[in-house]
Structures are given as C-alpha cells and as structure tokens.
Design a protein around this motif. Sequence first.
Motif, PDB file in Angstrom:
ATOM      1  N   THR A  77      -8.925  70.583-107.587  1.00 23.73           N
ATOM      2  CA  THR A  77      -9.758  71.405-108.729  1.00 23.73           C
ATOM      3  C   THR A  77      -9.735  72.727-108.754  1.00 23.73           C
ATOM      4  N   TYR A 128      -7.442  69.575-111.591  1.00 17.39           N
ATOM      5  CA  TYR A 128      -8.613  69.449-112.504  1.00 17.39           C
ATOM      6  C   TYR A 128      -9.263  70.923-112.863  1.00 17.39           C
ATOM      7  N   MET A 152     -15.398  64.711-107.414  1.00 22.87           N
ATOM      8  CA  MET A 152     -14.725  65.218-108.069  1.00 22.87           C
ATOM      9  C   MET A 152     -14.999  65.157-109.777  1.00 22.87           C
ATOM     10  N   PRO A 153     -14.264  66.029-110.550  1.00 26.24           N
ATOM     11  CA  PRO A 153     -14.737  66.163-111.925  1.00 26.24           C
ATOM     12  C   PRO A 153     -14.301  64.849-112.621  1.00 26.24           C
ATOM     13  N   ASN A 157     -11.190  66.186-117.026  1.00 27.76           N
ATOM     14  CA  ASN A 157     -10.893  67.354-116.763  1.00 27.76           C
ATOM     15  C   ASN A 157      -9.427  67.867-116.142  1.00 27.76           C
TER      16      ASN A 157
END
Length: 224
Positions: A77, A128, A152-153, A157
């Motif tokens: 991310t 992400y 985690m997103p 995303n």
Amino acid sequence: AMKDLEGYDTMNIRTIPEITKQLKKDENIYFSNNVTKYNRMEWKQERLFVITNLAIYNIKKNKVKRRIAIKDIDGVTKSTDKKCFEFVVHVEIDYDYRYLAKERVRDDIIFVLKHVYYNMHKRNLHVYGVAYPHLKDFTTSKKDAQKKISKMPPKGNILRSENLFDDNRISKVGAKDRSDSSKSIEVQEENKFPVFEEIENSFEDHKQRAPTGTIYSKDRGKQV
C-alpha cells in the motif's frame, strides 16, 4: 523482465560480505537503499531495505532484523497524498512493515517488488492506494496478526495502473460450460498457462502514472 532490475543495488550490497553471508546461497540482490521504518510506538528507525529474488530484508547496522519471503507478501500500500511517501509491505498471516522513503526510492522499491513477485508467482502484485497523510491505519500490527485482524485496504483501492501485465485476457470457465465436462476440461487446459499482455512499464513511465481506482477517504464508511 529481471534484466530490467540492474542498477538498483544503490548501496552495493553485493560487495559487503558481512551482509551477503546472512543471505541464502541462491539469492540474487536486486535492490538496496536506506529507508525509515516505523515501529509500534511510531518511532522512526533508519534501516537498510534489501530485495532479492526470494525475500525482503530489513537490516540494521549490517545485521538482518527480519526476512520476509516474497512468497509471503500479500500486497503493498502506498499513500497517494502528494506530501506523503509512506508505503506498507503487507505480509500474509503475519504483521506488516510500514516505511517512509524519498519518492524516487519508494517508487523504485515498488517497481522492483512487482517484478520479483511476478517472476515468482506469474501474477501481478496488488498495489493499493489510499489518500491518507499516513498509513498507520492500514498497517497490521503484531497484536492485530495474533488476533487474525488484517488492516489491508479494500480491494477497490487496488491501483490497476500499477500492474506490470494486463491479466484481463484470462478467460474463466462459465457456468454453462461446467455442465459440459469435455468442453470444460478443454477450456481449462487452454487456460492452464494464461497469456499476459505486457504493458509498457519503463521506470519513467511508472513514476508518471496517476493513481486510479477507488480512493479510501477519512470517512471510514465512504469512498470518494
């Protein structure tokens, strides 16, 4: 192609026996540079970030503090905030690492990781993007991992523009085909080794790409 990864060993780790002796014999070093790691107390710690064909290494004063196998990486991310250059390495069934680096260094790390991951798994590494000035809320801590909580997103995303290869061409066996066993087997065999259409992805290109997809906002229940 792995040949595109030459020149990213900025710290010339290959020439430091004190470090290389801690790596496995079949490991090839593709990246090295200095980054800042956040610990659980939000303290910043200077670390050496190394990527090989098999793992990521978090190194302090030439001593390996943690080794994360490429096969265990669940995604990366990055903040899409223009003033924030943080990134998080998500680890499957374990705690994550959150880092801060100069924009160029962060982009290099993600670029090399995508190649190494694809070379091992033959699929794109999920990258992400979140419009946050920091990524603490998207970092799975040791306590989170122990409780089997992932930060985690959302899948929305994922930045498709970060994909090295276009995997949209991979067809799936439809429900109507499943009723015809012979046809289903034929389709499965045909797609056993999917063909990926390579996307032009030079270093200059991947730096200029604008984030796309759903961006997670500060309002937890909303997407903007």
